[in-house]
Design an enzyme around this catalytic site. Structure first.
Site, PDB file in Angstrom:
ATOM      1  N   GLY A  25       0.822  -1.213   0.000  1.00  0.00           N
ATOM      2  CA  GLY A  25       0.000   0.000   0.000  1.00  0.00           C
ATOM      3  C   GLY A  25       0.849   1.253   0.000  1.00  0.00           C
ATOM      4  O   GLY A  25       2.024   1.217  -0.361  1.00  0.00           O
ATOM      5  N   HIS A  67       4.652   2.554  -8.032  1.00  0.00           N
ATOM      6  CA  HIS A  67       3.701   1.444  -8.138  1.00  0.00           C
ATOM      7  C   HIS A  67       2.867   1.586  -9.407  1.00  0.00           C
ATOM      8  O   HIS A  67       2.519   0.594 -10.049  1.00  0.00           O
ATOM      9  CB  HIS A  67       2.739   1.440  -6.942  1.00  0.00           C
ATOM     10  N   GLU A  95      12.900  -2.557  -9.226  1.00  0.00           N
ATOM     11  CA  GLU A  95      14.344  -2.760  -9.019  1.00  0.00           C
ATOM     12  C   GLU A  95      14.911  -1.904  -7.891  1.00  0.00           C
ATOM     13  O   GLU A  95      16.071  -2.030  -7.554  1.00  0.00           O
ATOM     14  CB  GLU A  95      15.108  -2.462 -10.319  1.00  0.00           C
TER      15      GLU A  95
END
Ligand code: PAF
Length: 285
Positions: free
Chosen positions: A31, A37, A151
């Site tokens: 979250g 994201h 990454e």
């Protein structure tokens, strides 16, 4: 977009999607979603019939109770964010839906082949046991064709590849490049906890890492490591926990330059612990 809180409900959905031969892409998260994201989810949406995102602040990967408590949580905001990116399912379970009491007490055992002994693993004992424990559980539930990881958590990503190979889990792991703010700061949910002044200071981390590329090959890995640490520690409120220049496959520190090297760093900015990394890919420096 469907928000699922129960394992049984998720299992039923997966069974139905599999019976329709839908390809499933999966983005596991804790979250506090940000544009880093967003790129993972956008890619997942583009490359699969179905995109499932999990939101679960996994208690077993925190070795610091205060860090777990302070981890930002806002399911309402995150759900809105995901709906706008085209995600179809959010899995947001409570801890007792995922863990039996004894799993929370005892450390999950896994053979990391030494990948957990350095860097994050050295400074956050048990952290990767918790990561492998939750990700393997989620993979079992979601049964994704592809799973997307950033990454920025370079060591985590290496360990996920190792886990998938050694547990023979049938999923393709997709490595996604670090997403940075315009000023270079690597995007992280923890950035939310920085004051405006600290954010300016935290920018120095990526600045120094990028600058260090100019010296790779001229300075030895050890000298360059020290150079990076000194430069960053010279900024008030920044305190390097480690900087290691390692082989991208073994994660072992290198003594002389070769291809496939990455420098990984953890820095405290005030009380907030930030990580970042940089590739030193060739010897043309
Ligand atoms: O990278 C993260 O956010 C977490 O470590 C993960 C992979 C979601 C497991 O809890």
């Amino acid at each position: 977009m469907k928000i699922i809180r129960l394992k049984t409900e998720l299992e039923a959905e997966i069974e139905s999607l599999k019976s329709e031969n839908k390809t499933i892409g999966f983005v596991p998260t804790m979250g506090a979603l940000h544009d880093g994201h967003k790129t993972l989810v956008e890619r997942c949406v583009a490359e699969n019939d179905i995109c499932i995102v999990s939101i679960f602040v996994n208690p077993t990967q925190f070795n610091n109770a205060a860090d777990l408590e302070k981890y930002p949580r806002d399911l309402y905001r995150d759900s809105e964010f995901l709906e706008n990116v085209g995600c179809q399912y959010v899995f947001a379970p409570n801890p007792d839906e995922i863990y039996e009491a004894d799993e929370l007490k005892n450390q999950f055992e896994f053979d990391f082949g030494g990948l957990d002994k350095v860097m994050e693993g050295k400074f956050r004992p048990g952290h990767f046991n918790g990561v492998v424990q939750i990700v393997s559980k989620l993979f079992k539930l979601v049964q994704p064709d592809k799973a997307y990881f950033g990454e920025k958590d370079f060591q985590q990503l290496s360990i996920i590849h190792h886990m998938v190979n050694s547990l023979k889990i049938n999923v393709e792991i997709i490595d996604c490049p670090i997403v940075r703010e315009q000023n270079g700061l690597a995007m992280s949910s923890r950035n939310e906890r920085l004051t405006e002044d600290q954010r300016k200071k935290a920018v120095e981390i990526s600045k120094v890492l990028f600058e260090s590329r100019n010296f790779a090959g001229q300075l030895s890995p050890k000298e360059l490591t020290n150079w990076v640490i000194e430069k960053i520690n010279a900024v008030s409120e920044l305190n390097v926990e480690y900087y290691e220049i390692v082989n991208t496959k073994t994660l072992q520190p290198i003594n002389s330059w070769s291809e496939h090297t990455v420098g990984c760093i953890a820095v405290f900015c005030g009380e907030v612990r930030l990580i970042d990394n940089i590739r030193y890919n060739s010897l043309n420096n």
